[in-house]
Scaffold this active site. Structure first.
Site, PDB file in Angstrom:
ATOM      1  N   CYS A   5      -2.624  11.098   0.166  1.00  0.00           N
ATOM      2  CA  CYS A   5      -2.013   9.788  -0.063  1.00  0.00           C
ATOM      3  C   CYS A   5      -0.522   9.954  -0.360  1.00  0.00           C
ATOM      4  O   CYS A   5       0.334   9.553   0.407  1.00  0.00           O
ATOM      5  CB  CYS A   5      -2.679   9.097  -1.249  1.00  0.00           C
ATOM      6  SG  CYS A   5      -4.436   8.928  -1.068  1.00  0.00           S
ATOM      7  N   LYS A  12       0.831  -1.211   0.000  1.00  0.00           N
ATOM      8  CA  LYS A  12       0.000   0.000   0.000  1.00  0.00           C
ATOM      9  C   LYS A  12       0.864   1.259   0.000  1.00  0.00           C
ATOM     10  O   LYS A  12       0.676   2.169  -0.813  1.00  0.00           O
ATOM     11  CB  LYS A  12      -0.921   0.005   1.225  1.00  0.00           C
ATOM     12  CG  LYS A  12      -1.642   1.323   1.443  1.00  0.00           C
ATOM     13  CD  LYS A  12      -2.630   1.626   0.355  1.00  0.00           C
ATOM     14  CE  LYS A  12      -3.128   3.061   0.446  1.00  0.00           C
ATOM     15  NZ  LYS A  12      -4.100   3.381  -0.620  1.00  0.00           N
TER      16      LYS A  12
HETATM   17  N1  SAJ Z   1      -0.213  14.872 -10.041  1.00  0.00           N
HETATM   18  C1  SAJ Z   1       0.780  15.407 -10.869  1.00  0.00           C
HETATM   19  N2  SAJ Z   1       1.114  14.734 -11.997  1.00  0.00           N
HETATM   20  C2  SAJ Z   1       0.511  13.547 -12.337  1.00  0.00           C
HETATM   21  C3  SAJ Z   1      -0.484  13.015 -11.481  1.00  0.00           C
HETATM   22  C4  SAJ Z   1      -0.849  13.701 -10.337  1.00  0.00           C
HETATM   23  O1  SAJ Z   1       1.335  16.484 -10.599  1.00  0.00           O
HETATM   24  O2  SAJ Z   1       0.853  12.986 -13.373  1.00  0.00           O
HETATM   25  C5  SAJ Z   1      -0.553  15.582  -8.807  1.00  0.00           C
HETATM   26  C6  SAJ Z   1      -2.022  15.971  -8.743  1.00  0.00           C
HETATM   27  O3  SAJ Z   1      -2.186  17.267  -9.279  1.00  0.00           O
HETATM   28  C7  SAJ Z   1      -2.276  15.966  -7.243  1.00  0.00           C
HETATM   29  C8  SAJ Z   1      -1.337  14.894  -6.714  1.00  0.00           C
HETATM   30  O4  SAJ Z   1      -0.361  14.683  -7.727  1.00  0.00           O
HETATM   31  O5  SAJ Z   1      -1.918  17.199  -6.671  1.00  0.00           O
HETATM   32  C9  SAJ Z   1      -2.004  13.563  -6.367  1.00  0.00           C
HETATM   33  O6  SAJ Z   1      -2.752  13.191  -7.484  1.00  0.00           O
HETATM   34  P1  SAJ Z   1      -3.335  11.664  -7.593  1.00  0.00           P
HETATM   35  O7  SAJ Z   1      -3.926  11.560  -8.964  1.00  0.00           O
HETATM   36  O8  SAJ Z   1      -2.320  10.697  -7.190  1.00  0.00           O
HETATM   37  O9  SAJ Z   1      -4.588  11.659  -6.591  1.00  0.00           O
HETATM   38  P2  SAJ Z   1      -4.662  11.098  -5.113  1.00  0.00           P
HETATM   39  O10 SAJ Z   1      -3.708  11.786  -4.221  1.00  0.00           O
HETATM   40  O11 SAJ Z   1      -6.106  11.124  -4.758  1.00  0.00           O
HETATM   41  O12 SAJ Z   1      -4.158   9.573  -5.250  1.00  0.00           O
HETATM   42  C10 SAJ Z   1      -5.087   8.522  -5.144  1.00  0.00           C
HETATM   43  C11 SAJ Z   1      -4.325   7.300  -4.685  1.00  0.00           C
HETATM   44  N3  SAJ Z   1      -5.316   6.262  -4.389  1.00  0.00           N
HETATM   45  C12 SAJ Z   1      -5.258   5.635  -3.187  1.00  0.00           C
HETATM   46  O13 SAJ Z   1      -4.403   5.870  -2.340  1.00  0.00           O
HETATM   47  C13 SAJ Z   1      -6.305   4.617  -2.937  1.00  0.00           C
HETATM   48  C14 SAJ Z   1      -3.401   6.798  -5.760  1.00  0.00           C
HETATM   49  O14 SAJ Z   1      -2.905   5.490  -5.369  1.00  0.00           O
HETATM   50  C15 SAJ Z   1      -4.122   6.635  -7.074  1.00  0.00           C
HETATM   51  O15 SAJ Z   1      -3.181   6.228  -8.069  1.00  0.00           O
HETATM   52  C16 SAJ Z   1      -4.698   7.987  -7.466  1.00  0.00           C
HETATM   53  O16 SAJ Z   1      -5.673   8.329  -6.441  1.00  0.00           O
HETATM   54  C17 SAJ Z   1      -5.445   7.865  -8.794  1.00  0.00           C
HETATM   55  O17 SAJ Z   1      -4.871   7.220  -9.692  1.00  0.00           O
HETATM   56  O18 SAJ Z   1      -6.535   8.450  -8.901  1.00  0.00           O
END
Ligand code: SAJ
Length: 478
Positions: free
Chosen positions: A288, A230
């Site tokens: 996360c 995780k």
């Molecule tokens: N971000 C970037 N570049 C990217 C992707 C994201 O700068 O290519 C930034 C986003 O703007 C944000 C942050 O990273 O500020 C996090 O984005 P995220 O898409 O990872 O969203 P989270 O934080 O909600 O991550 C969750 C996590 N899910 C769980 O923990 C169950 C992650 O494991 C998932 O991969 C992600 O959602 C997802 O894919 O939606």
């Protein structure tokens, strides 16, 4: 009597408890209650001032969760009407159950020392310990530091109950992998890592989760392997984003377009030679990715017990990735400062429109938003900041304007921090008029706008990864 005999004596799981009626516990309880071979699910929620209201709501079959969760309201109504689910704050009801899961949040105490606040989780574990009976199954679903299930959780349960884990009761970790907006689908479709402190516990926990899965499968492993899975899956995502951010900074320094390079790299296809190049941006927020790396680091420090073999004096690659991602708001500040200097506008007294306070595009979630350190830097340098976000109405200590025009009015600089749909349709001439400046600055943190459309309007453009545009000639309007 062995645990296996105790479980056989107790028979298959029929009654279940879920502790923590949050965005993980509620869908999990509803799905478990909907499984025909399970008789009943009890949701446990402490009757605290901040969240006690959920108990009555859930017993009416209503979801207290914000945002749209497809299918959740109907499912809750169904299981409450069928009397297969009820919610209570009376933890003594745990004593009559076959299995209990804990989905209690583990936030950081404060951002500086990055230590998790396990107090709420420990309170939940104590409730279970006090009501633990031989042959019960206990499963932790919260994101925890590797070593917690076998360590703190096991010790606390044994201390409170006088029973022995792995002998009198089964204990496992099955981390949640749900994302807001698709909670039910994720629980049903994602594979579920199920890690027991021993084989018997793993098997018993698999019995609990298998009936809920549709296309997902149970992946059995040890409790510690499940904890590392995780935390590492988010650590890796954070690392991938940091790799994209670092390459974007390099492209800016070398005067090339990161997105050309990304397309070039992405064109590598076939037999596993692909590259998972994510997207650079104004920063990484959320609850996360900003913390799971530190759970993993602490896990290896505790469990590695000084046996970790690692290049001498080198920092952890994963912590370095965190630092690169946390640097991006500072980089956005530098681009803003450089842009204003080109416009002959000192930072002190300049008005900056900050578009996007949520940490994620088209979301209202503001946890650990990268917009905050950027705003702090601007204010510390005497700039005035007007924050807009179509999904966020308020945030402690930050006034958020409801209409983007209000933020843009008279703005010397416009910084895009969240990739909200609304910002994709902004038109350069409209923004130029609203700003009223000869050469307003636009800093694009999410690669949303077309640089040339703004440069043509007389803007000074700065974009993450856009080394090919950041030094453009300024177009003087006739
Ligand atoms: N971000 C970037 N570049 C990217 C992707 C994201 O700068 O290519 C930034 C986003 O703007 C944000 C942050 O990273 O500020 C996090 O984005 P995220 O898409 O990872 O969203 P989270 O934080 O909600 O991550 C969750 C996590 N899910 C769980 O923990 C169950 C992650 O494991 C998932 O991969 C992600 O959602 C997802 O894919 O939606």
């Amino acid at each position: 009597m062995t645990l296996e005999t105790l479980l056989l004596k107790r028979g298959p799981i029929r009654t279940i408890g879920v502790i923590g009626m949050g965005y993980v516990g509620i869908p999990a309880a509803a799905l478990l209650a909907d499984v025909p071979q399970f008789d009943h699910v009890t949701g446990f929620q402490r009757d605290s001032p901040s969240s006690g209201y959920k108990i009555a709501m859930l017993n009416r079959g209503e979801s207290p969760l914000k945002g749209v969760e497809p299918g959740l309201d109907d499912l809750l109504k169904k299981v409450v009407t069928a009397k297969k689910f009820h919610c209570t704050s009376d933890f003594s009801e745990i004593a009559g159950l076959d299995a209990v899961t804990l989905s209690i949040q583990t936030p950081f105490l404060n951002k500086d020392d990055l230590l998790p606040d396990f107090s709420a989780l420990m309170e939940g574990i104590r409730h279970v310990g006090k009501n633990l009976r031989p042959g019960m199954l206990v499963v932790l679903e919260s994101t925890i530091t590797p070593g917690t299930t076998n360590g703190m959780a096991r010790e606390l349960l044994e201390k409170e109950s006088g029973l022995i884990a792995g002998k009198d009761f089964a204990l496992a970790h099955a981390p949640e992998r749900v994302m807001v907006g698709r909670l039910l689908r994720n629980i049903r479709e994602h594979d579920r890592c199920v890690g027991g402190i021993d084989e018997v516990s793993t098997k018993r926990a698999a019995e609990l989760y298998t009936p809920v899965l549709t296309i997902g499968k149970v992946i059995p492993m040890t409790a510690t392997a499940a904890e590392v899975t995780k935390t590492a899956e988010n650590t890796f995502r954070d690392l991938q984003i940091a790799a994209a951010n670092e390459l974007a900074l390099y492209c800016e320094a070398m005067g090339i377009n990161f997105y050309d390079v990304r397309a070039g790299i992405d064109s590598l296809k076939g037999e596993g030679i692909t590259r998972a190049m994510l997207w650079p941006g104004a920063g990484v927020g959320g609850h996360c990715l900003t913390k799971d790396t530190y759970h993993l680091e602490r896990g290896v420090q505790v469990l590695g017990k000084g046996t970790l073999d690692y290049p001498k004096g080198e920092p952890s690659l994963y912590v370095l990735a965190r630092h690169i991602n946390d640097f991006m708001p500072t980089h956005m500040f530098r681009l803003t400062k450089e842009g204003l200097e080109r416009a002959g506008m000192p930072l002190k007294g300049a008005k900056v429109a900050l578009l996007g306070w949520a940490f994620l595009a088209n979301s209202d979630d503001t946890r650990n938003t990268p917009s905050e350190p950027y705003r702090d830097l601007l204010i510390a340098h005497g700039a005035r900041v007007s924050v807009h976000d179509p999904y966020v109405a308020e945030y402690p200590g930050v006034s958020i304007v409801p209409f983007v025009e209000e933020a843009l009015e008279g703005a010397d600089a416009i910084a895009i921090f969240a990739g909200h749909h609304q910002y994709r349709t902004l038109q350069a001439p409209v923004l130029k008029n609203l700003s009223g400046k000869k050469h307003p600055v636009i800093i694009d943190g999410r690669n949303l706008v077309d640089p040339d459309a703004y440069i043509r309007e007389g803007f000074i453009y700065k974009g993450i990864g856009r080394g090919d545009r950041n030094g453009h000639a300024i177009v003087e309007h006739q």
